[in-house]
Scaffold this motif. Structure first.
Motif, PDB file in Angstrom:
ATOM      1  N   ARG A 113     -45.637  35.844 -20.294  1.00 51.68           N
ATOM      2  CA  ARG A 113     -45.064  34.551 -20.938  1.00 51.68           C
ATOM      3  C   ARG A 113     -43.669  34.810 -21.001  1.00 51.68           C
ATOM      4  NH1 ARG A 113     -48.424  31.258 -19.233  1.00 51.68           N
ATOM      5  NH2 ARG A 113     -47.520  29.602 -20.440  1.00 51.68           N
ATOM      6  N   LEU A 135     -42.274  40.551 -30.201  1.00 53.17           N
ATOM      7  CA  LEU A 135     -43.604  39.936 -29.323  1.00 53.17           C
ATOM      8  C   LEU A 135     -44.531  40.921 -29.166  1.00 53.17           C
ATOM      9  CD1 LEU A 135     -41.398  37.653 -27.048  1.00 53.17           C
ATOM     10  CD2 LEU A 135     -43.200  36.786 -28.950  1.00 53.17           C
ATOM     11  N   ARG A 137     -46.428  42.746 -31.533  1.00 55.08           N
ATOM     12  CA  ARG A 137     -47.753  41.535 -31.867  1.00 55.08           C
ATOM     13  C   ARG A 137     -48.779  41.544 -30.699  1.00 55.08           C
ATOM     14  NH1 ARG A 137     -45.125  36.619 -35.561  1.00 55.08           N
ATOM     15  NH2 ARG A 137     -43.575  37.752 -36.389  1.00 55.08           N
ATOM     16  N   ARG A 194     -48.402  41.039 -27.814  1.00 47.24           N
ATOM     17  CA  ARG A 194     -48.170  39.597 -26.880  1.00 47.24           C
ATOM     18  C   ARG A 194     -47.276  40.155 -25.622  1.00 47.24           C
ATOM     19  NH1 ARG A 194     -49.249  34.299 -28.846  1.00 47.24           N
ATOM     20  NH2 ARG A 194     -50.085  35.010 -31.023  1.00 47.24           N
ATOM     21  N   ASN A 195     -47.921  39.749 -24.307  1.00 50.56           N
ATOM     22  CA  ASN A 195     -47.141  39.728 -23.262  1.00 50.56           C
ATOM     23  C   ASN A 195     -46.346  39.114 -22.813  1.00 50.56           C
ATOM     24  OD1 ASN A 195     -46.484  40.695 -20.776  1.00 50.56           O
ATOM     25  ND2 ASN A 195     -48.745  40.222 -19.510  1.00 50.56           N
ATOM     26  N   ALA A 196     -45.073  39.201 -23.451  1.00 49.42           N
ATOM     27  CA  ALA A 196     -43.964  38.141 -23.345  1.00 49.42           C
ATOM     28  C   ALA A 196     -42.679  39.008 -23.567  1.00 49.42           C
ATOM     29  CB  ALA A 196     -44.158  37.186 -24.559  1.00 49.42           C
ATOM     30  N   LEU A 203     -44.666  31.581 -31.882  1.00 47.53           N
ATOM     31  CA  LEU A 203     -46.067  31.714 -31.370  1.00 47.53           C
ATOM     32  C   LEU A 203     -46.985  30.698 -31.994  1.00 47.53           C
ATOM     33  CD1 LEU A 203     -46.052  35.524 -31.465  1.00 47.53           C
ATOM     34  CD2 LEU A 203     -45.693  34.296 -29.539  1.00 47.53           C
TER      35      LEU A 203
END
Length: 265
Positions: free
Chosen positions: A10, A32, A35, A37-39, A262
């Protein structure tokens, strides 16, 4: 092991002019990833002339979920939000935008909260104090609002652009009454010095106030995130002031921005 970037990553963008000084791409990306998150946050150098076209194009990218806004675009970015938080709506400026689950773009202005939180984390007391705000741009607007919200007794505003100075004073006076003034007395008559100008970014020796005016009882906060210590911060530390640098402000601000990015509703 998760790759650094792949087809399901993302995207978040940060827009500014200049952009080379921004620490956000690496630090927000790290937050990110922390947490799970693949961002990733990607920097874009965007001039004022191109800003509207760039934002419209970014909104069309389906794997882009949010935008971080830095100088000088915070007021213009507000016009690209379909919804905004109460403070952003009042200030008519945003430093972060997100795409909601409905597809509407929402904005918030977190700079002021970050500035205040950084000072409080340093042990500074703001309630009942007299504050001198230098700079009435996007960051200064948010900082002035946040200082008044947290309970400073008086806020005096100074900006090299007299029109911008008067507009901010009028806007804040409408909400906070006669606690807001323009220019005011010399800096040494205040308890808080809040530098929301870029002075010190390009030349560390430049200071927005005469360093000889600083007293040990003062709180001095700066938004500048230069590499190295600015003349203002060096003088404030030498004088024994409570000091909050632009990096301190950013650290306090970063997680608030990521929380907003998010939260899609």
């Amino acid at each position: 092991m998760q790759s650094i970037v792949d087809g399901s990553t993302r995207i978040f963008a940060i827009l500014g002019d200049p952009i080379g000084q921004a620490k956000s791409p690496a630090e927000v990306t790290a937050s990110l990833r922390a947490r799970s998150r693949n961002a990733i946050l990607v920097p874009f150098h965007v001039t004022s002339n191109d800003f509207d076209d760039v934002v419209r194009a970014l909104k069309a990218i389906r794997n882009l979920d949010g935008i971080v806004i830095t100088v000088p675009h915070k007021f213009t970015a507000f016009q690209h939000c379909e919804r905004a938080t109460e403070r952003a709506s009042f200030l008519r400026a945003v430093n972060v935008m997100r795409r909601s689950t409905s597809g509407a773009w929402e904005g918030d202005m977190c700079d002021g909260q970050g500035f205040v939180d950084a000072i409080l984390q340093k042990g500074g007391v703001l309630t009942g104090k007299r504050a001198f705000l230098l700079g009435a741009g996007g960051a200064g607007t948010a900082i002035g609002y946040a200082l008044l919200e947290v309970g400073v007794a008086e806020l005096s505003i100074q900006d090299i652009d007299q029109t911008r100075q008067s507009e901010l004073a009028g806007k804040l006076r409408h909400r906070f009454g006669d606690r807001v003034a323009e220019v005011g007395p010399t800096p040494d008559e205040f308890d808080i010095i809040a530098n929301a100008t870029p002075t010190g970014m390009e030349n560390l020796q430049d200071s927005p106030v005469d360093p000889r005016r600083l007293r040990p009882t003062m709180i001095v906060g700066d938004v500048v995130t230069a590499t190295g210590e600015t003349a203002l911060m060096r003088a404030a530390r030498s004088a024994g002031c409570v000091c909050s640098t632009g990096h301190d402000m950013y650290r306090a601000l970063r997680e608030t921005m990521v929380d907003f990015l998010l939260s899609s509703d």
